[in-house]
Design an enzyme around this catalytic site. Structure first.
Site: not given
Ligand code: DGJ
Length: 688
Positions: A435, A492
């Site tokens: 991430d 997301d």
């Molecule tokens: C942002 C990501 O896009 C989510 O899917 C998730 O992994 C969160 N971070 C976790 O903090």
């Protein structure tokens, strides 16, 4: 001093680039659909000669691969650099070429500029490298500059935001510069490094279209400029000023595509480029596994008993890989602390991750883990021990309460490499979700070079571990990061309705095999919308499928739907992962539709998603594409069970499969049964 004209041609499937030079930097004489192999290039050049009237300038040199300010160039030069504080105005001469690599030199200034062209799949990759005998300060270096089409009226590029990735923007070509610049240190949600240049009248399925993708993750600039002469130039490079002093500067590869079958020809060239040439698959023969990701089920609240039950239910739905998301390390109970402390949190996992991994494996799944290695919270042991490793000013504005580690420093990369290696050695992990949840305090290319180096070292040391690129969803999606990873977390947003649109537009770059898509909770966490499980399931099944809700919330009926769709996905993944995604021209603005066509053209599946109520009463026919007009195809509704009793009339599809010719399907189109908004028809087709 001009010399006899020389010509070179670069041919990729479907496109030709012709370069010419009179002794200076070569310029693109022609870039477009493939030329006949015997095309007389001198005649082409003669035919392209242009007159100048008006007295401001007597001669327009051809648009070069790097327009030079020193020739009274009327627009943005391709190189802006300084030495000892003074601007440089080079006049390069072509020194040597083998027809793919062109090295130009300015002896007075001690500069060499090299252009490299390579055919990669159906694209041409074009790069530039600048070398200087003495240090210079670089502001801008363009990848090989190409002409924009004269027959087009629009520039189609992209914007986006968190949970709203890949939004199509249309701007008119007009006098001056249309500029897109990603200055956030990532390829970014805001300006994905992708643009299409359609000729007038082009649609998804027809017309001539040009497209470019800049394969760099650290922020880029695109200039599409209409010059006073009427000529158009398109430049791409790293975001201006993100590299400073040095003696060698490379651009990223700029991938070029040309299509005579509308946007789809370029989209599939890019999809295939990424899938077949850019991504390296650890186990290419192993089918892409159905994922389960626990983020939206438990967030930071990790508990072995709860996650074990979730794992059991996920496996029963059909999941084949279980990904433990954020919350397993340091003292990470929320997003205010612990980034940087990549040690298992013994409060939550007293016996480490092994018991969960064993459990997951017993259920027939492999195990994946979330990390965010480039980041650090001030509230972390790492930040306390190494405050000097943090990038940017002390009083910077934070993003998600975190800061960025300076990955240009070898000791920072070494530290992260050691930490991640230990995790991968001590635990059976076959997947990292990597991430990156904030913008850089200052955009700096050295940071991206550092990330590439770290990822490269990890890939070499752990070649069987797959990596997913996530950056608050789709904030880092480009060929650069995909050369080191195998999947992107496109958004997301698990809202199937929004995903329908995002996936459709992202297909202008991304193939199915790399595009993660999960069935989210019944009430979507990012939109509050309640969406039926069928729609959620089919939208996830359009791409690399996964689940991301708490499976305990599912009714038996919902679980059955998910099992059925996951099993359909598995039955078809062997051909679908190699399929082209063709966006359909929908006559009904409420329907967003695509056709996934097998590599051999013999089978396809259509997803027709109804995003909202239609303007008109009856469904409009949906035209298919890419079929053999003379062949017969057996087509059938996969999800006939979703017919609603309000759908009246005798649409042929309601009763059973149909056999129709490619010509009918591509001209007349398919009449689909009436459907509710927020539903998807799934239609399979097979050549007879
Ligand atoms: C942002 C990501 O896009 C989510 O899917 C998730 O992994 C969160 N971070 C976790 O903090």
């Amino acid at each position: 001093m001009s010399e006899a004209l020389q010509f070179w041609r670069i041919d990729a499937p479907g496109q030709t680039l012709v370069l010419s030079s009179d002794g200076g930097i070569p310029g693109a004489l022609y870039w477009g659909p493939a030329l006949h192999p015997q095309t007389d290039l001198a005649a082409l050049s003669h035919a392209c000669e242009q007159e100048v009237t008006g007295g401001m300038i007597d001669r327009l040199p051809p648009l070069s691969l790097c327009p030079e300010a020193s020739w009274s160039f009327e627009g943005q030069p391709g190189l802006v650099a300084y030495r000892d504080g003074k601007p440089l105005y080079p006049r390069f001469r072509l020194e040597v070429t083998d027809g793919e690599e062109f090295t130009c030199r300015d002896n007075d200034l001690g500069l060499s500029l090299t252009f490299l062209f390579e055919v990669v799949g159906q694209t041409i990759s074009a790069k530039a490298t600048l070398e200087s005998d003495a240090e210079i300060t670089l502001h801008h270096l363009a990848a090989p500059v190409l002409p924009g089409p004269q027959m087009g009226q629009e520039i189609v590029d992209f914007s986006g935001r968190w949970i709203g990735e890949f939004q199509v923007e249309r701007a008119p070509w007009r006098a001056g510069i249309h500029k897109r610049e990603a200055r956030t240190g990532r390829s970014g949600h805001e300006h994905p490094p992708l643009a299409y240049f359609p000729e007038a009248g082009a649609s998804n399925t027809q017309g001539t279209v040009f497209a470019m993708h800049y394969g760099w993750s650290g922020g880029h600039v695109m200039l599409a400029e209409e010059l006073p002469s009427g000529r158009r130039q398109i430049q791409w490079g790293h975001a201006c000023g993100t590299r400073t002093v040095g003696t060698r500067f490379d651009t990223a590869p700029l991938y070029l595509a040309v299509s005579q079958s509308g946007f789809n020809g370029c989209a599939t060239a890019f999809q295939r480029l990424l899938r077949d040439h850019v991504v390296t698959w650890p186990k290419p023969e192993t089918p892409r596994p159905v994922h389960y990701n626990c983020w939206e089920a438990v967030y930071f609240d990790h508990d072995m008993a709860v996650l074990s039950e979730i794992a059991e239910r996920a496996a029963a739905l059909g999941a084949e890989r279980f990904v433990l998301d954020d919350g397993w390390f340091g003292r990470r109970d929320d997003d205010t602390s612990s980034l940087g402390d990549w040690e298992i949190d013994r409060r939550k996992w007293p016996d480490g991750l092994t018991p969960l991994i064993n459990h997951v494996e017993r259920l027939g799944m492999t195990f994946g883990l979330w990390v965010e290695p480039e980041m650090v919270n001030l509230d972390s042991d790492l930040a306390r021990a190494h405050p000097d490793w943090i990038l940017g000013p002390q009083d910077q504005i934070e993003g998600r309460q975190q800061r960025v580690l300076d990955l240009s420093r070898p000791e920072v990369r070494d530290h992260l490499f050691r930490k991640l290696s230990a995790l991968l050695q001590e635990n059976r992990i076959d997947y990292l979700k990597w991430d990156h949840n904030r913008l850089l305090p200052i955009a700096d290319a050295a940071q991206t070079e550092g990330i590439y180096a770290l990822l490269g070292d990890l890939r070499r040391t752990f070649p069987n571990v797959e990596i997913e690129s996530c950056a608050s969803g789709g904030g880092r999606i480009d060929a650069g990061i995909l050369s080191l990873t195998q999947r992107v977390w496109l958004s997301d947003s698990n809202d199937a309705l929004e995903r329908l649109r995002i996936q459709h537009d992202a297909a202008l770059l991304l193939p199915m095999s790399v595009t993660g898509s999960h069935v989210g909770p019944r009430v979507c966490h990012t939109s509050g919308r309640t969406i039926d499980v069928r729609m959620r399931a089919w939208i996830a099944a359009q791409r690399h499928m996964g689940f991301e809700m708490d499976p305990c919330e599912l009714t038996d009926e919902e679980a059955e739907v998910l099992k059925r769709v996951a099993s359909w996905w598995k039955d078809n993944r062997h051909w679908r992962m190699q399929a082209d995604i063709l966006r359909l021209d929908s006559a009904d603005a409420s329907v967003i539709a695509e056709q996934q066509l097998a590599m051999d053209g013999n089978r396809f599946v259509v997803f027709a998603g109804k995003a909202r109520s239609a303007h008109q009463i009856m469904p409009r026919p949906l035209r298919l594409t890419g079929l053999d007009p003379q062949a017969l195809y057996r087509i059938d509704l996969v999800n006939r069970d979703e017919l609603h009793h309000l759908s009246r009339g005798n649409t042929a599809f309601k009763d059973g499969p149909l056999v129709l010719s490619g010509q009918i399907l591509m001209q007349q189109g398919l009449i689909l049964p009436w459907q509710f908004p927020e539903t998807v028809w799934v239609i399979e087709g097979e050549r007879q």
